[in-house]
Write a protein that holds these residues in place. Structure first.
Motif, PDB file in Angstrom:
ATOM      1  N   ARG A  39       0.816  -1.221   0.000  1.00 24.46           N
ATOM      2  CA  ARG A  39       0.000   0.000   0.000  1.00 24.46           C
ATOM      3  C   ARG A  39       0.842   1.260   0.000  1.00 24.46           C
ATOM      4  NH1 ARG A  39      -4.661  -1.265   4.486  1.00 24.46           N
ATOM      5  NH2 ARG A  39      -5.683  -2.927   3.338  1.00 24.46           N
ATOM      6  N   ARG A  76       3.939   2.475  -6.707  1.00 23.67           N
ATOM      7  CA  ARG A  76       2.510   2.245  -6.884  1.00 23.67           C
ATOM      8  C   ARG A  76       1.721   3.521  -6.636  1.00 23.67           C
ATOM      9  NH1 ARG A  76      -2.104   1.005  -4.633  1.00 23.67           N
ATOM     10  NH2 ARG A  76      -1.499   1.156  -2.472  1.00 23.67           N
ATOM     11  N   LEU A  77       2.086   4.269  -5.603  1.00 26.29           N
ATOM     12  CA  LEU A  77       1.395   5.525  -5.312  1.00 26.29           C
ATOM     13  C   LEU A  77       1.573   6.529  -6.455  1.00 26.29           C
ATOM     14  CD1 LEU A  77       2.214   5.926  -1.524  1.00 26.29           C
ATOM     15  CD2 LEU A  77       0.022   5.304  -2.548  1.00 26.29           C
ATOM     16  N   GLN A 135      -0.663   5.462  -9.309  1.00 29.06           N
ATOM     17  CA  GLN A 135      -2.063   5.783  -8.990  1.00 29.06           C
ATOM     18  C   GLN A 135      -2.328   7.272  -9.174  1.00 29.06           C
ATOM     19  OE1 GLN A 135      -2.743   4.348  -4.989  1.00 29.06           O
ATOM     20  NE2 GLN A 135      -4.084   2.733  -5.761  1.00 29.06           N
TER      21      GLN A 135
END
Length: 86
Positions: free
Chosen positions: A29, A34-35, A38
């Motif tokens: 998370r 990944r952030l 996104q």
């Protein structure tokens, strides 16, 4: 009644596995890559939406007006300098 050492060891192992899974989830998370992906996807979705297109159009219009104003000011300044030197 005292607990069996094997039972205690099994509980410890289960807790360890649970904590490892939780840490893996948190690492996934909070992954910067990944952030970032996104965030980029969210920006692209917004810019392709009607509201995003309107915002881009408004920003383009505002930029054009500012540039036109700067050009006008520069021309006025040059005219004033030329007249004073004559």
């Amino acid at each position: 009644m005292p607990r069996d050492p094997r039972e205690i060891q099994l509980e410890i192992d289960a807790a360890r596995e649970s904590l490892a899974a939780t840490l893996d989830q948190l690492a996934f998370r909070g992954s910067p890559t990944r952030l970032k992906a996104q965030g980029q996807a969210a920006v692209v979705r917004f810019l392709q939406s009607p509201a995003g297109k309107a915002a881009i159009g408004g920003l383009g219009l505002l930029t054009s007006l500012v540039v036109a104003q700067k050009v006008r000011q520069r021309r006025r300044t040059k005219r004033t300098v030329v007249r004073r030197t004559r």
